[in-house]
Design a protein around this motif. Sequence first.
Motif: not given
Length: 223
Positions: A92-106
């Motif tokens: 919900k809070n990610s800007r795009d797919i790459y931001d989402c991937i980085e947030r999911m790793l964290a």
Amino acid sequence: MKESVLKNKHIAFHKDTFNKTTEDRRQKVLEAATEEFAANGYNATSINVISKKSNISIGALYSYFASKEDLFLSIVNDAYDLMEKILKDVAKNSRDIYDCIERMLAASREFAVKYPQLNQIYLDITTQALSPLAVRLSNKLEIITPELLCGIIRQAKEEGRIKDDLDEKVISYCMDNIFMIYQFSFSSDYYKERLKIFLGEEKLKDINDIEKSIVKFIRAAIE
């Protein structure tokens, strides 16, 4: 980023009597069981020890759960629900797919650090020895991340951010394996040592850089 729609599959492995008891008693039972399962594994955990640590009788414990298996699966199911909420917030809070991937790793790393016992139990259920138990979770087991990732990949295709001919299911499978191993690397002694061998002590001092490097690796494969 749009929030992906996940199937809401509610599973209850406890009896109705567990819902009717006090919150304090429920917490004591779940905390004692989580501690024992994480420390000893499913097979070596004693239901008698759990009842003693919970300060309730064996009879009372069996009035809440039909078996040790149901108690174990109830904890696993609660852990899945917790992870589902975390991942939905990330999407919900990610800007795009790459931001989402980085947030999911964290998020995977933070979950392992914050809930090491739950992560150890999850690691336990992934073993072949407990595969019969995993079957009972088949309508929920591993459905959270695949649906979420497929939705993110599909959206990224629509936005022209990644290759249009990518197989969503294959890519989501590969990405999920990266998340899973990364998560285990912060809770399991074996995977911690494995991470150290591959990256070295110095590299481990900058976790953010590691996660950005993983994102670059995935980006190179799908962009």
